[in-house]
Each structure stands twice: as structure tokens, then as C-alpha cells.
Design a protein around this motif. Structure first.
Motif, PDB file in Angstrom:
ATOM      1  N   GLU A 190       0.705  -1.252  -0.139  1.00 53.83           N
ATOM      2  CA  GLU A 190      -0.105  -0.032   0.040  1.00 53.83           C
ATOM      3  C   GLU A 190       0.795   1.276   0.126  1.00 53.83           C
ATOM      4  N   GLN A 191       1.937   1.320   0.692  1.00 53.75           N
ATOM      5  CA  GLN A 191       2.695   2.447   0.785  1.00 53.75           C
ATOM      6  C   GLN A 191       3.547   2.580  -0.356  1.00 53.75           C
ATOM      7  N   ALA A 192       3.943   1.841  -1.095  1.00 47.21           N
ATOM      8  CA  ALA A 192       4.332   1.790  -2.337  1.00 47.21           C
ATOM      9  C   ALA A 192       3.503   2.298  -3.562  1.00 47.21           C
ATOM     10  N   LEU A 193       2.227   2.021  -3.324  1.00 47.41           N
ATOM     11  CA  LEU A 193       1.288   2.261  -4.298  1.00 47.41           C
ATOM     12  C   LEU A 193       0.890   4.119  -4.044  1.00 47.41           C
ATOM     13  N   LEU A 194       0.976   4.307  -2.511  1.00 45.79           N
ATOM     14  CA  LEU A 194       0.757   5.657  -2.463  1.00 45.79           C
ATOM     15  C   LEU A 194       1.852   6.626  -2.862  1.00 45.79           C
ATOM     16  N   ASN A 195       2.909   6.114  -2.730  1.00 43.09           N
ATOM     17  CA  ASN A 195       4.278   6.864  -3.017  1.00 43.09           C
ATOM     18  C   ASN A 195       4.710   6.735  -4.627  1.00 43.09           C
ATOM     19  N   ALA A 196       3.887   6.188  -5.306  1.00 44.12           N
ATOM     20  CA  ALA A 196       4.283   5.882  -6.684  1.00 44.12           C
ATOM     21  C   ALA A 196       3.988   7.308  -7.402  1.00 44.12           C
ATOM     22  N   PRO A 197       4.688   7.670  -8.454  1.00 43.23           N
ATOM     23  CA  PRO A 197       4.666   8.923  -9.171  1.00 43.23           C
ATOM     24  C   PRO A 197       3.290   8.797 -10.004  1.00 43.23           C
ATOM     25  N   PRO A 198       2.642  10.051 -10.239  1.00 38.82           N
ATOM     26  CA  PRO A 198       1.568   9.971 -11.141  1.00 38.82           C
ATOM     27  C   PRO A 198       1.413   9.170 -12.201  1.00 38.82           C
ATOM     28  N   GLU A 199       2.505   9.138 -13.149  1.00 40.71           N
ATOM     29  CA  GLU A 199       2.593   8.672 -14.272  1.00 40.71           C
ATOM     30  C   GLU A 199       2.601   7.040 -14.315  1.00 40.71           C
ATOM     31  N   GLU A 200       2.591   6.397 -12.985  1.00 39.76           N
ATOM     32  CA  GLU A 200       2.353   5.044 -12.798  1.00 39.76           C
ATOM     33  C   GLU A 200       0.715   4.694 -12.496  1.00 39.76           C
ATOM     34  N   TYR A 201       0.163   5.865 -12.306  1.00 40.16           N
ATOM     35  CA  TYR A 201      -1.401   5.583 -11.853  1.00 40.16           C
ATOM     36  C   TYR A 201      -2.006   4.232 -12.705  1.00 40.16           C
ATOM     37  N   MET A 202      -2.591   3.482 -12.172  1.00 40.19           N
ATOM     38  CA  MET A 202      -3.391   2.263 -12.790  1.00 40.19           C
ATOM     39  C   MET A 202      -2.353   1.491 -13.784  1.00 40.19           C
ATOM     40  N   SER A 203      -1.060   1.691 -13.294  1.00 42.51           N
ATOM     41  CA  SER A 203      -0.274   0.655 -14.088  1.00 42.51           C
ATOM     42  C   SER A 203      -0.526  -1.085 -13.729  1.00 42.51           C
ATOM     43  N   PRO A 204      -0.066  -1.638 -14.623  1.00 41.86           N
ATOM     44  CA  PRO A 204      -0.429  -3.204 -14.464  1.00 41.86           C
ATOM     45  C   PRO A 204      -0.144  -3.767 -13.192  1.00 41.86           C
ATOM     46  N   ALA A 205       0.783  -3.303 -12.496  1.00 43.56           N
ATOM     47  CA  ALA A 205       0.987  -3.708 -10.881  1.00 43.56           C
ATOM     48  C   ALA A 205       0.000  -3.079 -10.039  1.00 43.56           C
TER      49      ALA A 205
END
Length: 144
Positions: free
Chosen positions: A14-29
Motif C-alpha cells: 500500500e505504501q508503495a502505491l501511495l508513493n508511486a509517481p502520477p505517471e504510474e497511476y493504474m499501471s499493470p502492477a
């Protein structure tokens, strides 16, 4: 139903999801993470429904009227809970379909990202917080 073993092994926390850059939004992972979360929710709801069904089948006749009334009240509450869960199950299935069609994570009113934090709190969300607040204000003003 397909298995997603390869995707499950690399699910971000969850924390990695929250810290992900905007361009990774709804990435396959990220989609795999939410798919797995929704499937787990679905499985838990179905297990609850099965348990309730078994419990109701095993219900014994109780002679004492106050015991019977208590038991009936418990069953009523249990069935009400299962009804809410049934509705949630429909929302989960709809969210899984949105993952498959590529629309998951985007507001159905505005098309804008719903946001990771909101999806973590409510994986079945279809509206951004702003759109949800607008809808609720409209319902208060116009009565539904």
C-alpha cells in the motif's frame, strides 16, 4: 477464470502505491494489486454467505418465546448484513469488470483519477471525492 500468479507475486505494498509517481497511476502492477484486493473481498463475502446459509439450515426450533424472539432478531440482523454484502458483491464484480476494460480508477462523472488513497479505502469507488461530494450535496438539496 484466469489465475494471476505472476502478477500476485509482484504486488506493490500500500505504501508503495501511495508513493508511486502520477505517471504510474493504474499501471499493470497497481491494477493487479486492486484486482487481488477485490477478489479477496469477494471470497470473504461468499464465505460469509455460505456460513450464514449453513447456520440457518441448522437452526433448531426453540420452545421458549423469548429465546425464539432473540434468535429471530439475530437472524434478521444476519440477513440484513448479508443483503448489504450482496450489494457490495455486485459493486466488487463491477469494479473487476472496470479493471478488465481499463476504466478502473477513473471517476465515472469526470474521467479524472479517483486516487490511490481513496481506492485503498474503498476499492469499489466509482467517483472521485469531489464528484462524490457534489452528488451528495445535490441529493441533500433535491432529495435524492
Amino acid at each position: 477464470m484466469r489465475t494471476h500468479a505472476k502478477e500476485t507475486a509482484a504486488l506493490p505494498a500500500e505504501q508503495a502505491l501511495l508513493n508511486a509517481p502520477p505517471e504510474e497511476y493504474m499501471s499493470p502492477a497497481q491494477l493487479a494489486f486492486f484486482r487481488q484486493r477485490l477478489l479477496a473481498m469477494r471470497e470473504a463475502l461468499l464465505a460469509n454467505a455460505d456460513a450464514t446459509s449453513e447456520q440457518l439450515k441448522k437452526a433448531e426450533a426453540v420452545a421458549d418465546t423469548s429465546d425464539r424472539a432473540t434468535l429471530e432478531e439475530e437472524y434478521t440482523l444476519e440477513l440484513r448484513t448479508r443483503d448489504r454484502e450482496r450489494k457490495l458483491l455486485h459493486k466488487i464484480d463491477a469494479a473487476l469488470r472496470r479493471i478488465e476494460d481499463g476504466s478502473y480508477g477513473y471517476c465515472e462523472d469526470t474521467g479524472e483519477p479517483i486516487g490511490i488513497a481513496r481506492l485503498l479505502a474503498r476499492p469499489t469507488a466509482t467517483l472521485s471525492i469531489e464528484a462524490q461530494e457534489r452528488r451528495e450535496r445535490r441529493e441533500r438539496v433535491y432529495g435524492g
